[in-house]
Design a protein around this motif. Structure first.
Motif, mmCIF file in Angstrom:
data_model
loop_
_atom_site.group_PDB
_atom_site.id
_atom_site.type_symbol
_atom_site.label_atom_id
_atom_site.label_comp_id
_atom_site.label_asym_id
_atom_site.label_seq_id
_atom_site.Cartn_x
_atom_site.Cartn_y
_atom_site.Cartn_z
ATOM 1 N N ASN A 1 2.326 -8.721 -4.083
ATOM 2 C CA ASN A 1 2.209 -7.352 -4.579
ATOM 3 C C ASN A 1 3.189 -7.165 -5.740
ATOM 4 N N TYR A 2 2.679 -6.756 -6.909
ATOM 5 C CA TYR A 2 3.530 -6.534 -8.075
ATOM 6 C C TYR A 2 4.226 -5.169 -8.041
ATOM 7 N N TYR A 3 3.924 -4.378 -7.007
ATOM 8 C CA TYR A 3 4.581 -3.087 -6.831
ATOM 9 C C TYR A 3 5.235 -3.036 -5.449
ATOM 10 N N PRO A 4 6.212 -3.908 -5.186
ATOM 11 C CA PRO A 4 6.842 -3.961 -3.865
ATOM 12 C C PRO A 4 7.820 -2.794 -3.671
ATOM 13 N N THR A 5 8.198 -2.591 -2.439
ATOM 14 C CA THR A 5 9.187 -1.537 -2.156
ATOM 15 C C THR A 5 10.600 -1.980 -2.496
ATOM 16 N N HIS A 6 10.794 -3.297 -2.655
ATOM 17 C CA HIS A 6 12.151 -3.806 -2.897
ATOM 18 C C HIS A 6 12.105 -5.206 -3.479
ATOM 19 N N LEU A 7 13.191 -5.591 -4.094
ATOM 20 C CA LEU A 7 13.486 -6.971 -4.453
ATOM 21 C C LEU A 7 14.837 -7.298 -3.829
ATOM 22 N N TRP A 8 15.312 -8.531 -4.072
ATOM 23 C CA TRP A 8 16.599 -8.947 -3.506
ATOM 24 C C TRP A 8 17.558 -9.340 -4.626
ATOM 25 N N ARG A 9 18.784 -8.895 -4.502
ATOM 26 C CA ARG A 9 19.853 -9.360 -5.383
ATOM 27 C C ARG A 9 20.864 -10.082 -4.498
ATOM 28 N N GLY A 10 20.846 -11.415 -4.578
ATOM 29 C CA GLY A 10 21.632 -12.197 -3.625
ATOM 30 C C GLY A 10 21.092 -11.949 -2.229
ATOM 31 N N THR A 11 21.921 -11.429 -1.342
ATOM 32 C CA THR A 11 21.481 -11.085 0.018
ATOM 33 C C THR A 11 21.323 -9.577 0.188
ATOM 34 N N GLU A 12 21.390 -8.844 -0.922
ATOM 35 C CA GLU A 12 21.273 -7.382 -0.868
ATOM 36 C C GLU A 12 19.844 -6.958 -1.191
ATOM 37 N N ARG A 13 19.280 -6.154 -0.329
ATOM 38 C CA ARG A 13 17.933 -5.620 -0.553
ATOM 39 C C ARG A 13 18.026 -4.446 -1.529
ATOM 40 N N VAL A 14 17.300 -4.539 -2.654
ATOM 41 C CA VAL A 14 17.363 -3.535 -3.715
ATOM 42 C C VAL A 14 16.067 -2.719 -3.702
ATOM 43 N N PRO A 15 16.131 -1.432 -3.319
ATOM 44 C CA PRO A 15 14.903 -0.626 -3.250
ATOM 45 C C PRO A 15 14.331 -0.323 -4.630
ATOM 46 N N LEU A 16 12.999 -0.296 -4.718
ATOM 47 C CA LEU A 16 12.292 0.098 -5.927
ATOM 48 C C LEU A 16 11.506 1.375 -5.646
ATOM 49 N N ASP A 17 11.178 2.100 -6.689
ATOM 50 C CA ASP A 17 10.478 3.375 -6.540
ATOM 51 C C ASP A 17 8.985 3.146 -6.355
ATOM 52 N N ASN A 18 8.642 2.430 -5.278
ATOM 53 C CA ASN A 18 7.251 2.179 -4.920
ATOM 54 C C ASN A 18 7.041 2.475 -3.444
ATOM 55 N N ILE A 19 5.841 2.906 -3.094
ATOM 56 C CA ILE A 19 5.470 3.139 -1.697
ATOM 57 C C ILE A 19 4.746 1.903 -1.188
ATOM 58 N N TYR A 20 5.055 1.472 0.032
ATOM 59 C CA TYR A 20 4.460 0.245 0.572
ATOM 60 C C TYR A 20 2.945 0.374 0.719
ATOM 61 N N PHE A 21 2.239 -0.680 0.317
ATOM 62 C CA PHE A 21 0.841 -0.869 0.682
ATOM 63 C C PHE A 21 0.595 -2.361 0.806
ATOM 64 N N SER A 22 -0.299 -2.741 1.681
ATOM 65 C CA SER A 22 -0.570 -4.161 1.930
ATOM 66 C C SER A 22 -1.240 -4.786 0.718
ATOM 67 N N PRO A 23 -0.824 -6.017 0.349
ATOM 68 C CA PRO A 23 -1.454 -6.706 -0.779
ATOM 69 C C PRO A 23 -2.785 -7.355 -0.411
#
Length: 512
Positions: free
Chosen positions: A177-199
């Protein structure tokens, strides 16, 4: 008088010290400066024929084409047939007869929810990687993009395996999914301004597939690859004063078919396009337009990176390599790869050990070293990058790892890149994949290539033999004419080291 002599002596001493410090700084500084920065850009599922410089006529890739025009194009560069093994081969320098990761292996099954994020089979934490060796030799090392060699909380975290910095997708399932709710920086979960939906979902029953508004639910506010590309630019600017290695591995053009509205505009109305509402991934209103726009967006990222190097005065001292992790898939997720002839002239697709699954584009740009417009047909592999990057950076490769294993089956291609010295060649190249064609193996031996299918049921299944110079489409089986070659290829296939995972082996249970 004495005071004057004192100050003259002191002045002479200071001048001498300044001279010595200057000489040291000049000498040492030059040796540090001569160590090149290295940027390795790896697309995801980009086939050999997907770029203008490799024959593509429908998709615009001017920045990547410029890399080839101003650098070195490889016509016989090989990855592994699927994602995780290629990434393992890159980092560890091991071919598929020796690698720890030989297939995609999903921890926790195919759960695409955020709660089920566990990633793939992790690399062990004592794995020797070339980023780790470079890091020990004074390089700052970064991976920005997709990882796929260990999920959250596992031993396979990039920052535990040689990367000073990581930002992106830890697991491949979230990367669908190119619109995920988060990515990771090292071991830190970084939230993105997206709402979850299944890919992976079907088009709603009763909804009109020809109404574009019904596809809005398959996008979000933050496109992951835009975010990761911006982070790559930031990394280059912030580390321009020290030698760095950057792997930029965006997920483009891997499905699901998703791209920003802005990127779509350049292909508006250019193709005879029909909706793909149910394809196993996400419904897509205009799959051809979307797929082409994704690849052109990837090309934009390459252009941004090259422009940044120029602006920061880093271009001459930076080796940039562009490639892919495997060939294009056969229509997976609605991807119109056959329409675009994405794998060029080769037989097969992603997951195959035929050329279409493993022969991919590779371009090297290094203005201070590489002659513009160069082309090489020297067979080269993704597991050669380990030795190449260590050689170019002046980094020694340990003869043995902690476990006593030879570090790499790769060969440095420094001579090809610099035009200096005699380039060594592989005696043979080897690939395998237990999960495809009921177990497949391939060996390239000079211009000959042997392929065995069905090895899971029969490790002695017949080997088809092709001369890929005379028969690049791998259509004419010459096994009956060259039994000695077939026997030699069979012997090479059986040199493989047993994997730690039984399902990746062909011989069990006989050898257990």
């Amino acid at each position: 008088m004495k005071q004057a002599r004192f100050f003259r002596s002191l002045g002479g001493l200071v001048c001498g010290l300044v001279f010595l410090v200057g000489l040291y700084t000049f000498t040492y500084g030059q040796s540090v400066q001569k160590r090149p920065n290295i940027i390795f850009i790896m697309a995801d599922d980009l086939g050999y024929g997907s770029l203008g410089c490799y024959g593509q006529t429908r998709i615009q890739t001017p920045n990547i084409d410029a890399l080839a025009k101003n650098g070195l194009k490889f016509t016989q560069y090989y990855a592994d047939p699927i994602c995780s093994p290629s990434r393992c081969g890159l980092l560890t320098g091991k071919d598929m007869a020796h690698a720890y990761i030989r297939d995609n292996y999903e921890i926790g099954g195919y759960d695409f929810s955020d709660e089920g994020e566990r990633g793939q089979m992790p690399l062990p934490n004592n794995t020797v990687t070339f980023p780790g060796l470079l890091q020990n030799n004074g390089y700052v090392t970064a991976l920005i993009g997709k990882w796929g060699l260990g999920g959250p909380g596992s031993t396979g975290i990039p920052t535990q395996l040689g990367f000073s910095y990581f930002f992106g997708y830890l697991g491949q399932r979230q990367a669908h999914n190119y619109y995920p709710t988060h990515l990771w920086r090292g071991t830190e979960r970084v939230p993105l301004d997206n709402i979850y939906f299944s890919p992976h979902q079907s088009f709603p029953k009763g909804a009109d597939p020809d109404d574009i508004t019904n596809y809005a639910r398959y996008s979000g506010n933050v496109y992951s690859c835009d975010t990761m590309a911006s982070d790559a630019i930031r990394f280059i600017k912030e580390h321009k004063g020290q030698p760095f290695f950057l792997e930029f591995s965006p997920t483009i053009p891997h499905v699901a078919l998703q791209v920003t509205r802005q990127a779509l505009k350049r292909y508006e109305g250019m193709f005879d396009d029909k909706p793909s509402p149910n394809n196993g991934y996400l419904p897509c209103f205009r799959p051809r337009q979307t797929y082409a726009a994704m690849i052109s967006l990837l090309d934009d990222y390459v252009g941004q990176i090259m422009q940044t190097l120029k602006e920061e005065g880093l271009a001459d001292n930076t080796l940039v390599i562009f490639t892919s992790d495997n060939g294009a898939p056969d229509g997976e997720g609605g991807a119109p790869t056959r329409y675009f002839d994405a794998n060029g002239p080769w037989r097969g697709f992603k997951g195959d050990v035929y050329e279409g699954g493993i022969r991919v584009p590779m371009i090297a740009s290094w203005p201070a070293k590489i002659k513009p417009g160069s082309v090489t047909d020297h067979p080269t592999t993704i597991w050669d990058m380990f030795a190449t990057f260590c050689s170019l950076s002046g980094t020694q490769i340990p003869e043995k790892s902690i476990a006593g294993a030879v570090q790499t089956q790769g060969i440095s291609i420094e001579s090809i890149l610099t035009g200096k010295g005699q380039q060594r060649s592989h005696e043979y190249l080897y690939w395998e994949l237990a999960s495809h064609h009921n177990g497949e193996q391939a060996v390239r031996l000079g211009d000959w290539k042997g392929i065995r299918l069905g090895a899971k049921n029969d490790p002695d299944a017949p080997i088809a033999l092709y001369n890929i110079k005379a028969d690049p489409a791998e259509q004419i089986n010459q096994a009956n004419k060259h039994p000695d070659l077939v026997r030699k290829i069979d012997e090479i296939m059986k040199r493989r080291i047993l994997s730690h995972l039984n399902e990746w082996n062909f011989e069990y249970p006989a050898q257990q």
